[in-house]
Enzyme design. Structure first.
Site, PDB file in Angstrom:
ATOM      1  N   GLN A 155      -4.449  -1.408   9.829  1.00  0.00           N
ATOM      2  CA  GLN A 155      -4.928  -2.548   9.088  1.00  0.00           C
ATOM      3  C   GLN A 155      -5.141  -3.697   9.829  1.00  0.00           C
ATOM      4  O   GLN A 155      -5.288  -4.017  11.372  1.00  0.00           O
ATOM      5  CB  GLN A 155      -3.378  -3.080   8.636  1.00  0.00           C
ATOM      6  CG  GLN A 155      -3.499  -4.139   7.283  1.00  0.00           C
ATOM      7  CD  GLN A 155      -3.765  -4.110   6.567  1.00  0.00           C
ATOM      8  OE1 GLN A 155      -3.900  -3.075   5.564  1.00  0.00           O
ATOM      9  NE2 GLN A 155      -4.059  -5.808   5.934  1.00  0.00           N
ATOM     10  N   LYS A 210       0.701  -1.292  -0.292  1.00  0.00           N
ATOM     11  CA  LYS A 210       0.026   0.121  -0.165  1.00  0.00           C
ATOM     12  C   LYS A 210       0.848   1.418   0.079  1.00  0.00           C
ATOM     13  O   LYS A 210       0.408   2.162  -0.631  1.00  0.00           O
ATOM     14  CB  LYS A 210      -0.767  -0.395   0.750  1.00  0.00           C
ATOM     15  CG  LYS A 210      -1.843  -1.368   1.539  1.00  0.00           C
ATOM     16  CD  LYS A 210      -2.481  -1.392   2.372  1.00  0.00           C
ATOM     17  CE  LYS A 210      -4.208  -2.033   2.340  1.00  0.00           C
ATOM     18  NZ  LYS A 210      -4.461  -2.888   3.357  1.00  0.00           N
ATOM     19  N   ASP A 248     -11.316   3.199   4.442  1.00  0.00           N
ATOM     20  CA  ASP A 248     -11.267   1.518   4.083  1.00  0.00           C
ATOM     21  C   ASP A 248     -13.121   1.484   3.596  1.00  0.00           C
ATOM     22  O   ASP A 248     -13.804  -0.293   3.331  1.00  0.00           O
ATOM     23  CB  ASP A 248     -11.010   0.891   5.302  1.00  0.00           C
ATOM     24  CG  ASP A 248      -9.805  -0.173   5.175  1.00  0.00           C
ATOM     25  OD1 ASP A 248      -9.457  -0.207   3.575  1.00  0.00           O
ATOM     26  OD2 ASP A 248      -9.439   0.289   5.759  1.00  0.00           O
TER      27      ASP A 248
HETATM   28  N1  GUN Z   1      -7.079  -6.651   6.244  1.00  0.00           N
HETATM   29  C1  GUN Z   1      -7.502  -7.551   5.487  1.00  0.00           C
HETATM   30  N2  GUN Z   1      -8.564  -6.411   3.870  1.00  0.00           N
HETATM   31  C2  GUN Z   1      -8.225  -5.229   5.118  1.00  0.00           C
HETATM   32  C3  GUN Z   1      -8.573  -4.158   4.358  1.00  0.00           C
HETATM   33  O1  GUN Z   1      -9.029  -4.311   2.741  1.00  0.00           O
HETATM   34  N3  GUN Z   1      -8.066  -2.678   5.058  1.00  0.00           N
HETATM   35  C4  GUN Z   1      -7.794  -2.893   6.527  1.00  0.00           C
HETATM   36  N4  GUN Z   1      -7.812  -2.080   6.507  1.00  0.00           N
HETATM   37  N5  GUN Z   1      -7.095  -3.884   6.381  1.00  0.00           N
HETATM   38  C5  GUN Z   1      -7.603  -5.050   5.813  1.00  0.00           C
END
Ligand code: GUN
Length: 299
Positions: free
Chosen positions: A97, A53, A120
């Protein structure tokens, strides 16, 4: 032979368009979108995702502000960090995350993120906007990526049978809402659903996000159906080599109209949508600040 939907290429185009939007925001308003990425602990998969990311932010010209906290971080400490990020005008998006360590209540943390910075799309306000179809909210990245891939092969969603396998808040539920919004007939199933293969056989669109390698076999899929495979499973081959596989057996899906490969399908779209959500959030915050400025000038 089923068409392979090239998520890597589609994501690259979205990242390029987002980079152009970032340039536009900088040129017109002197604002560079900023994304705070919070990682608690050392979960190896999360470390890989967060690293990707941040790397993609750089490619799009988005400033990433990394916060790596130890696994033993107390909930209050994380909530205090989020409060600071909420108040920081240089931070337009906040991503925590998941999963979080067991001492932290993930729902409390997600609730604490300002909805307009929730790139998100997990905050209840954004979930509510998605479920009412009110618009104006931020949409979860993986479901949004699935729809953008589907848009390349579906002209008219209305009345299509869509079967979603998986009921998570991150993928299953929001992707079902997005398909419903497009007037598909949506069935949400999960690993305990009875007669799952029979239900999947009715689908024009299958979205599988079950975290179960090779769950969807060729004889589950109707000829001409579209299969969006969200699974990313690391398996070890007979010869001891690790490789990534999805939740469907792609080699058995020649009779489908279109399928997403793993890797190179949904995966790259998640990050591309995160970047575009960050720019959307930055733009909305600019507009909000301008509206407040106009009101203040009138007062
Ligand atoms: N863990 C797995 N997929 C995601 C996501 O799309 N966003 C976040 N913040 N954590 C995750």
């Amino acid at each position: 032979m089923a068409q392979r939907i090239d998520g890597k290429a589609i994501a690259a185009r979205l990242v390029a368009a987002t980079a152009a939007d970032v340039g536009d925001l900088a040129a017109r308003h002197g604002v560079v979108p900023g994304l705070a990425v919070v990682l608690v602990g050392e979960d190896p998969a999360s470390q890989v995702y967060v690293g990707r990311k941040i790397a993609q932010c750089r490619r799009a010209g988005i400033v990433s502000i990394e916060h790596r906290l130890p696994a033993a971080t107390a909930q209050q400490e994380l909530l205090a960090l989020i409060a600071r990020l909420n108040a920081d005008a240089a931070v337009h998006g906040i991503l925590v995350q998941l999963p979080l360590p067991p001492q932290i209540d993930a729902a409390r943390v997600l609730d604490a993120i300002a909805p307009h910075k929730d790139v998100d799309g997990f905050h209840p306000v954004n979930v509510g906007r998605l479920s009412t179809g009110a618009g104006g909210g931020l949409t979860p990245c993986t479901p949004l990526g699935c729809i953008k891939l589907l848009d390349t092969v579906v002209d008219d969603y209305r009345g299509l049978e869509a079967v979603v396998i998986g009921k998570s808040n991150i993928v299953g539920k929001p992707v079902a809402l997005l398909l419903l919004e497009r007037e598909c007939t949506v069935t949400v199933t999960h690993i305990l659903t009875r007669n799952l293969p029979d239900i999947v056989r009715t689908a024009d669109i299958v979205v599988v996000a079950a975290g179960s390698p090779g769950l969807v076999r060729g004889d589950w899929v109707k000829p001409g159906a579209i299969v969006i495979d969200v699974g990313i499973n690391r398996i070890v081959d007979g010869d001891g080599r690790a490789r990534l596989v999805g939740d469907s057996v792609t080699a058995e899906l020649d009779h489908a109209a279109a399928v997403t490969p793993v890797p190179g399908g949904v995966g790259p779209m998640t990050i591309a949508c995160l970047l575009s959500n960050t720019v959307q959030a930055a733009r909305a915050q600019l507009e909000r600040a301008a509206a407040i400025g106009t009101d203040a000038a009138r007062a």
